[in-house]
Design a protein around this motif. Sequence first.
Motif, PDB file in Angstrom:
ATOM      1  N   ALA A   1      37.589  -4.565 -10.262  1.00 43.67           N
ATOM      2  CA  ALA A   1      36.307  -5.123 -10.698  1.00 43.67           C
ATOM      3  C   ALA A   1      35.171  -4.532  -9.873  1.00 43.67           C
ATOM      4  CB  ALA A   1      36.307  -6.645 -10.539  1.00 43.67           C
ATOM      5  N   ALA A   2      34.026  -4.300 -10.507  1.00 46.23           N
ATOM      6  CA  ALA A   2      32.826  -3.868  -9.777  1.00 46.23           C
ATOM      7  C   ALA A   2      32.416  -4.993  -8.830  1.00 46.23           C
ATOM      8  CB  ALA A   2      31.706  -3.556 -10.746  1.00 46.23           C
ATOM      9  N   ARG A   3      31.910  -4.640  -7.658  1.00 49.57           N
ATOM     10  CA  ARG A   3      31.585  -5.642  -6.637  1.00 49.57           C
ATOM     11  C   ARG A   3      30.176  -5.436  -6.086  1.00 49.57           C
ATOM     12  NH1 ARG A   3      35.491  -9.642  -6.624  1.00 49.57           N
ATOM     13  NH2 ARG A   3      37.515  -8.653  -6.945  1.00 49.57           N
ATOM     14  N   PRO A   4      29.390  -6.525  -6.008  1.00 49.36           N
ATOM     15  CA  PRO A   4      28.051  -6.410  -5.430  1.00 49.36           C
ATOM     16  C   PRO A   4      28.101  -6.332  -3.902  1.00 49.36           C
ATOM     17  CG  PRO A   4      28.469  -8.677  -6.065  1.00 49.36           C
ATOM     18  CD  PRO A   4      29.653  -7.869  -6.515  1.00 49.36           C
ATOM     19  N   TYR A   5      27.096  -5.657  -3.346  1.00 48.45           N
ATOM     20  CA  TYR A   5      26.979  -5.592  -1.894  1.00 48.45           C
ATOM     21  C   TYR A   5      25.529  -5.881  -1.490  1.00 48.45           C
ATOM     22  CZ  TYR A   5      24.762  -0.981  -2.213  1.00 48.45           C
ATOM     23  OH  TYR A   5      23.906   0.050  -2.503  1.00 48.45           O
ATOM     24  N   ALA A   6      25.374  -6.291  -0.231  1.00 52.04           N
ATOM     25  CA  ALA A   6      24.051  -6.517   0.361  1.00 52.04           C
ATOM     26  C   ALA A   6      24.074  -5.987   1.787  1.00 52.04           C
ATOM     27  CB  ALA A   6      23.695  -7.998   0.353  1.00 52.04           C
ATOM     28  N   VAL A   7      22.970  -5.374   2.207  1.00 53.71           N
ATOM     29  CA  VAL A   7      22.859  -4.789   3.541  1.00 53.71           C
ATOM     30  C   VAL A   7      21.848  -5.589   4.344  1.00 53.71           C
ATOM     31  CG1 VAL A   7      22.266  -2.720   4.867  1.00 53.71           C
ATOM     32  CG2 VAL A   7      23.366  -2.493   2.620  1.00 53.71           C
ATOM     33  N   GLU A   8      22.238  -5.971   5.554  1.00 51.23           N
ATOM     34  CA  GLU A   8      21.322  -6.590   6.511  1.00 51.23           C
ATOM     35  C   GLU A   8      21.021  -5.539   7.577  1.00 51.23           C
ATOM     36  OE1 GLU A   8      21.159 -10.335   9.667  1.00 51.23           O
ATOM     37  OE2 GLU A   8      23.065  -9.745   8.789  1.00 51.23           O
ATOM     38  N   VAL A   9      19.751  -5.346   7.893  1.00 49.34           N
ATOM     39  CA  VAL A   9      19.330  -4.341   8.865  1.00 49.34           C
ATOM     40  C   VAL A   9      18.947  -5.045  10.163  1.00 49.34           C
ATOM     41  CG1 VAL A   9      17.660  -2.516   9.369  1.00 49.34           C
ATOM     42  CG2 VAL A   9      18.512  -2.828   7.027  1.00 49.34           C
ATOM     43  N   LEU A  10      19.537  -4.594  11.254  1.00 56.50           N
ATOM     44  CA  LEU A  10      19.252  -5.145  12.575  1.00 56.50           C
ATOM     45  C   LEU A  10      18.660  -4.044  13.434  1.00 56.50           C
ATOM     46  CD1 LEU A  10      22.708  -6.896  12.992  1.00 56.50           C
ATOM     47  CD2 LEU A  10      20.584  -7.943  12.230  1.00 56.50           C
TER      48      LEU A  10
END
Length: 91
Positions: A28-37
């Motif tokens: 299945a296609a999967r969403p991602y999110a990036v947090e920048v520190l």
Amino acid sequence: NGTQLQAPLAQVPGVWLSRMVLTNTGTAARPYAVEVLGEQGNVIGTANLTGTVPARGTIVVDVASMLRSFTGAPRATLHVTVAAPNDDIQG
């Protein structure tokens, strides 16, 4: 809850090509999110911090498209969360 990956040092000096690569071996296609520190005092302008990793596919993201501007050194930590089982995601 998902897979979490961390790139402890993502740099975008003017003469480099910096990329983030995510691979999904699942069905299945999967969403991602990036947090920048960033480092203390370094204000980082960001964009394009979300997307989708296709099923049984790979995406390559230009880090400069995510880390747009800096008030200090052009570097940060990327913390990526993908809504997928840990066995399906490589980064």
